[in-house]
Write a protein that holds these residues in place. Structure first.
Motif, PDB file in Angstrom:
ATOM      1  N   ASN A   1       0.837  -1.189   0.000  1.00  0.00           N
ATOM      2  CA  ASN A   1       0.000   0.000   0.000  1.00  0.00           C
ATOM      3  C   ASN A   1       0.881   1.253   0.000  1.00  0.00           C
ATOM      4  OD1 ASN A   1      -1.764   2.127   1.137  1.00  0.00           O
ATOM      5  ND2 ASN A   1      -3.193   0.401   1.162  1.00  0.00           N
ATOM      6  N   ALA A   2       0.453   2.296  -0.681  1.00  0.00           N
ATOM      7  CA  ALA A   2       1.251   3.534  -0.760  1.00  0.00           C
ATOM      8  C   ALA A   2       1.541   4.094   0.631  1.00  0.00           C
ATOM      9  CB  ALA A   2       0.529   4.567  -1.614  1.00  0.00           C
ATOM     10  N   SER A   3       0.660   3.837   1.580  1.00  0.00           N
ATOM     11  CA  SER A   3       0.869   4.390   2.930  1.00  0.00           C
ATOM     12  C   SER A   3       1.955   3.637   3.702  1.00  0.00           C
ATOM     13  CB  SER A   3      -0.443   4.318   3.716  1.00  0.00           C
ATOM     14  OG  SER A   3      -0.807   2.967   3.911  1.00  0.00           O
ATOM     15  N   GLU A   4       2.494   2.574   3.101  1.00  0.00           N
ATOM     16  CA  GLU A   4       3.464   1.717   3.810  1.00  0.00           C
ATOM     17  C   GLU A   4       4.848   1.726   3.180  1.00  0.00           C
ATOM     18  OE1 GLU A   4       2.856   0.168   6.548  1.00  0.00           O
ATOM     19  OE2 GLU A   4       0.771  -0.485   6.641  1.00  0.00           O
ATOM     20  N   ARG A   5       5.023   2.435   2.096  1.00  0.00           N
ATOM     21  CA  ARG A   5       6.290   2.329   1.345  1.00  0.00           C
ATOM     22  C   ARG A   5       7.370   3.193   1.975  1.00  0.00           C
ATOM     23  NH1 ARG A   5       3.730   2.317  -4.783  1.00  0.00           N
ATOM     24  NH2 ARG A   5       2.237   0.693  -4.243  1.00  0.00           N
ATOM     25  N   ARG A   6       8.142   2.590   2.826  1.00  0.00           N
ATOM     26  CA  ARG A   6       9.152   3.350   3.588  1.00  0.00           C
ATOM     27  C   ARG A   6      10.185   4.012   2.687  1.00  0.00           C
ATOM     28  NH1 ARG A   6       6.364   0.561   6.985  1.00  0.00           N
ATOM     29  NH2 ARG A   6       7.091   0.198   9.114  1.00  0.00           N
ATOM     30  N   TRP A   7      10.363   3.471   1.523  1.00  0.00           N
ATOM     31  CA  TRP A   7      11.407   3.995   0.632  1.00  0.00           C
ATOM     32  C   TRP A   7      10.916   5.138  -0.235  1.00  0.00           C
ATOM     33  CZ3 TRP A   7       8.691  -0.413  -0.210  1.00  0.00           C
ATOM     34  CH2 TRP A   7       7.960  -0.484  -1.389  1.00  0.00           C
ATOM     35  N   ALA A   8       9.618   5.476  -0.156  1.00  0.00           N
ATOM     36  CA  ALA A   8       9.091   6.534  -1.030  1.00  0.00           C
ATOM     37  C   ALA A   8       9.879   7.824  -0.820  1.00  0.00           C
ATOM     38  CB  ALA A   8       7.623   6.755  -0.716  1.00  0.00           C
ATOM     39  N   ASP A   9      10.120   8.517  -1.909  1.00  0.00           N
ATOM     40  CA  ASP A   9      10.882   9.770  -1.841  1.00  0.00           C
ATOM     41  C   ASP A   9       9.900  10.885  -1.501  1.00  0.00           C
ATOM     42  OD1 ASP A   9      12.860  11.598  -2.044  1.00  0.00           O
ATOM     43  OD2 ASP A   9      12.879  11.645  -4.239  1.00  0.00           O
ATOM     44  N   ILE A  10       9.609  10.994  -0.243  1.00  0.00           N
ATOM     45  CA  ILE A  10       8.491  11.851   0.152  1.00  0.00           C
ATOM     46  C   ILE A  10       8.759  12.413   1.543  1.00  0.00           C
ATOM     47  CG2 ILE A  10       7.223   9.862   1.131  1.00  0.00           C
ATOM     48  CD1 ILE A  10       4.678  11.127   0.158  1.00  0.00           C
ATOM     49  N   ASP A  11       8.295  13.631   1.765  1.00  0.00           N
ATOM     50  CA  ASP A  11       8.343  14.217   3.101  1.00  0.00           C
ATOM     51  C   ASP A  11       6.974  13.954   3.717  1.00  0.00           C
ATOM     52  OD1 ASP A  11       8.141  15.853   5.319  1.00  0.00           O
ATOM     53  OD2 ASP A  11       9.400  17.434   4.450  1.00  0.00           O
TER      54      ASP A  11
ATOM     55  N   ALA B   1      -4.080  12.821   2.551  1.00  0.00           N
ATOM     56  CA  ALA B   1      -2.982  11.848   2.470  1.00  0.00           C
ATOM     57  C   ALA B   1      -2.658  11.331   3.869  1.00  0.00           C
ATOM     58  CB  ALA B   1      -1.753  12.495   1.845  1.00  0.00           C
ATOM     59  N   MET B   2      -2.344  10.043   3.957  1.00  0.00           N
ATOM     60  CA  MET B   2      -2.084   9.432   5.265  1.00  0.00           C
ATOM     61  C   MET B   2      -1.029   8.331   5.107  1.00  0.00           C
ATOM     62  SD  MET B   2      -2.579   6.829   7.494  1.00  0.00           S
ATOM     63  CE  MET B   2      -3.771   5.721   6.767  1.00  0.00           C
ATOM     64  N   PHE B   3      -0.127   8.268   6.061  1.00  0.00           N
ATOM     65  CA  PHE B   3       0.953   7.265   6.002  1.00  0.00           C
ATOM     66  C   PHE B   3       1.053   6.548   7.338  1.00  0.00           C
ATOM     67  CE2 PHE B   3       1.796  10.561   2.990  1.00  0.00           C
ATOM     68  CZ  PHE B   3       2.178   9.874   1.854  1.00  0.00           C
TER      69      PHE B   3
ATOM     70  N   GLY C   1       5.668  14.204   6.746  1.00  0.00           N
ATOM     71  CA  GLY C   1       5.072  15.240   7.606  1.00  0.00           C
ATOM     72  C   GLY C   1       4.475  16.352   6.765  1.00  0.00           C
ATOM     73  N   ALA C   2       5.241  16.858   5.791  1.00  0.00           N
ATOM     74  CA  ALA C   2       4.772  17.986   4.967  1.00  0.00           C
ATOM     75  C   ALA C   2       3.568  17.568   4.136  1.00  0.00           C
ATOM     76  CB  ALA C   2       5.909  18.455   4.054  1.00  0.00           C
ATOM     77  N   THR C   3       3.573  16.341   3.623  1.00  0.00           N
ATOM     78  CA  THR C   3       2.465  15.881   2.784  1.00  0.00           C
ATOM     79  C   THR C   3       1.183  15.789   3.605  1.00  0.00           C
ATOM     80  OG1 THR C   3       4.099  14.605   1.580  1.00  0.00           O
ATOM     81  CG2 THR C   3       1.819  14.114   1.088  1.00  0.00           C
ATOM     82  N   MET C   4       1.289  15.284   4.820  1.00  0.00           N
ATOM     83  CA  MET C   4       0.074  15.161   5.640  1.00  0.00           C
ATOM     84  C   MET C   4      -0.429  16.540   6.078  1.00  0.00           C
ATOM     85  SD  MET C   4      -0.078  11.536   7.516  1.00  0.00           S
ATOM     86  CE  MET C   4       1.075  11.552   8.828  1.00  0.00           C
TER      87      MET C   4
END
Ligand code: GCB
Length: 628
Positions: A73-83, A94-96, A85-88
């Motif tokens: 699931n996209a909310s579980e991908r630890r390697w995603a190149d994403i911030d 959006a939720m991780f 905190g800022a996204t939420m």
């Protein structure tokens, strides 16, 4: 790369030819071609990525697959190149289930065992992440290399998968030239410590399964065409032989030059269409051979275009003649000791710095008067092997083909073959390495015989300058009122040196006084090494009675006296590597003396010598100068 493929093909095609006395070798699945070898990578310039990393446990492996299977699931991908905190914070829903930037921080390399109290017994998947800066340069290649991570590793750079590796004790590298960004980069490494019935080693062992990234993490920069592999050695007929392999767009037909400046030696040549170059040079008269007494290392270099490969290499020969082991043509008795890869201290985390390696090996070399170490039960950190080169200790190196391996499983065989190849290709320039061992205490079956025959053939193909051994099992019987230990393993026919682990007087109910009378029936035409012998003692626990109890220092010391007396009667015994230099963590050991430690060390975990240390030192001093 091409050269690697050639050697794998050679190994596989050899399988049909390697039908030895013990039966049919198994072919199994082809070992996957290793990623770049980067031999002597530890001496190449690069960027050290050790230091602070965020970590996050993932016990259900949600970062690898959804809970119904399939993609995570996209909310579980630890390697995603994403911030995260800022996204939420954007508030768009959006939720991780993770946030690596706010996850706890630890220092790598080190096993996660000591990251936090709750990590002590964790086995499973852990994600690590950090950022680093890179400045891209045209015409350069960049590789990410890990010295080792235990057991299965997945690497992602800036959100893109880079590669995977199985096996906890050998290095691996991936090229990341095209994935790197100028400026900030994010790297994520998932390490899963779970070992299964088909892994190497299997789950049941007698040591701690140190999960995590336990060795160096570096970015290595090379020219676009560089020396990926080089093997420089003294052959048994006294020549220097050099093999080199270039990788890159200009690998074929490239000018190449080999140097040993201290000997005024230089030889030029041209690579073939596959980027390979091979030459032999008569060994110069001035060449000083490496030995434990004089561990002479030479700076060696190979230049090809913009690339300069360097290493520090000692030159010596090791061979057998009848029941003798010959170092540089002279018989040698291996005054050894076994070691696990575990640093001194109350809470080791398998952090083998050069100082930690030296601390251990100095005890062996200068306190015990050893000339040999068994680096058990898996390839140790390259730092350890380099320290052995520098200090003058011969090395028995092994792969964790231990106890209950899935002999019939082709994937397990492929893993073991790749592991032994990674080990040999990393270390065949090390003068200290004398013996490659392919197995420890493995019960005889046809499937096992075939598996190990394949490994023995692989070893000989990858390195014909060293000895092949294994720690073999024995059978016990009685004759004329005394115990008889017999070794009938057909694998012995494949080996140069037979290894046997002996524990009479510790396991079982032999009285120590009866140990010297034990009779050994082993083939006499080859050298035998007692690859283990030992008894537990808790440092500081004494029992002054005439018959001291087990776990006392006195019992252990007496065990050594009696076992050494037994050993002295075996005509073809050419060495010992008693078990073991230092007490080591072993979760299967839970009595009041042990408390999670195997106490067969001659020293406690903090380095306190037990009485048996001096017993073995005395025996080894008597064996110095070739004494038997
Ligand atoms: C062995 C094993 C070694 C153990 C040792 C022991 O034979 O090879 O891994 O730790 O015995 O202490 O029982």
């Amino acid at each position: 790369m091409a050269r690697w493929h050639l050697s794998i093909i050679a190994i596989l095609s050899s399988v049909g030819l390697s039908l030895g006395a013990v039966g049919k070798a198994q072919s199994g699945a082809a070992p996957p071609a290793p990623t770049p070898l980067l031999v002597a990578a530890d001496l190449r310039p690069g960027t050290d990525l050790s230091g602070p990393w965020h970590y996050s446990v993932d016990p259900y492996r949600a970062g690898l697959a959804g809970f119904h299977g399939g993609e995570p699931n996209a909310s579980e991908r630890r390697w995603a190149d994403i911030d995260v905190g800022a996204t939420m914070r954007k508030g768009d829903g959006a939720m991780f289930e993770f946030d690596m930037d706010s996850a706890p921080i630890t220092t790598l390399p080190a096993s996660w065992l000591t990251h936090a109290a709750e990590m002590r017994y964790y086995q499973g998947l852990v994600w690590y992440q950090r950022h680093f800066q890179a400045a891209l340069q045209n015409g350069k290649r960049v590789f990410l290399r890990l010295g080792a991570a235990n057991y299965k590793t997945r690497i992602y750079l800036n959100g893109t998968p880079v590669g995977e590796h199985e096996g906890g004790f050998t290095p691996f590298a991936f090229e990341v030239t095209k994935l790197l960004r100028n400026g900030d980069n994010q790297i994520t490494i998932g390490v899963d410590s779970a070992v299964t019935d088909t892994s190497v080693p299997p789950p049941v062992t007698d040591w701690e399964n140190y999960g995590g990234i336990t060795r160096s993490i570096r970015l290595i920069e090379t020219a676009d065409t560089y020396v990926d592999d080089a093997w420089v050695r003294l052959t048994r007929n006294g020549a220097l032989a050099i093999d080199a392999h270039l990788d890159g767009p200009r690998a074929a037909g490239r000018s190449i030059r080999f140097f040993i400046p201290a000997l005024g030696l230089s030889r030029a040549g041209t690579t073939d269409a596959n980027g390979n170059w091979r030459t032999t040079i008569a060994a110069p008269r001035a060449l000083e051979r490496w030995s434990p007494e004089r561990p002479r290392l030479y700076d060696v270099a190979i230049e090809a275009g913009d690339d300069r490969w360097r290493d520090q290499i000692g030159f010596r020969t090791i061979e057998t003649r009848g029941s003798e082991i010959l170092l540089n043509g002279r018989p040698i008795f291996l005054r050894g000791i076994s070691l696990h890869e575990e640093e001194l201290g109350v809470s080791p985390a398998r952090v083998i710095t050069p100082a930690a390696a030296r601390a251990l090996l100095t005890e062996a070399k200068h306190e015990l008067h050893a000339n040999f170490v068994r680096l058990a039960h898996y390839p140790h950190d390259e730092t350890m092997v380099r320290a052995a080169d520098a200090l003058g200790l011969l090395v028995w190196s092994e792969v964790p083909v231990y106890w209950r391996i899935s002999w019939g499983n082709p994937d397990t065989l492929a893993t073991a073959r790749r592991m032994i190849a990674e080990n040999i290709l990393r270390d065949r320039n090390r003068a200290s390495i004398a013996i490659w061992s392919i197995a420890n205490e493995t019960p005889i079956t046809d499937a096992r015989n075939g598996f190990l025959t394949t490994l023995a053939a692989d070893v000989r193909r990858l390195d014909d300058t060293r000895l092949v051994s294994a720690a073999l099992l024995t059978e016990r019987s009685t004759a004329n009122g005394h115990p008889v230990m017999t070794m009938t393993d057909p694998l012995a026919a494949q080996l140069d040196v037979m290894g046997i682990n002996t524990y009479n007087g510790w396991y079982g109910d032999d009285r120590l006084a009866d140990v010297p009378a034990i009779e050994w029936r082993v083939p006499a035409d080859k050298p035998l090494i007692f690859s283990e012998l030992g008894a537990d003692a808790k440092a500081g626990f004494h029992d002054a009675r005439a018959m001291p109890q087990k776990f006392s220092e006195e019992y252990q010391a007496d065990y050594y006296r009696q076992t050494l007396a037994m050993a002295a009667k075996i005509p073809n015994l050419r060495g010992l590597s008693p078990w073991i230099l230092k007490d080591f963590r072993s979760p299967r050991r839970q009595n009041a003396f042990q408390q999670g430690w195997n106490r067969k060390g001659l020293m406690s975990e903090t380095g306190q010598h037990k009485l048996a240390f001096d017993v073995l030192t005395g025996f080894y001093r008597g064996k110095e100068d070739g004494g038997r």
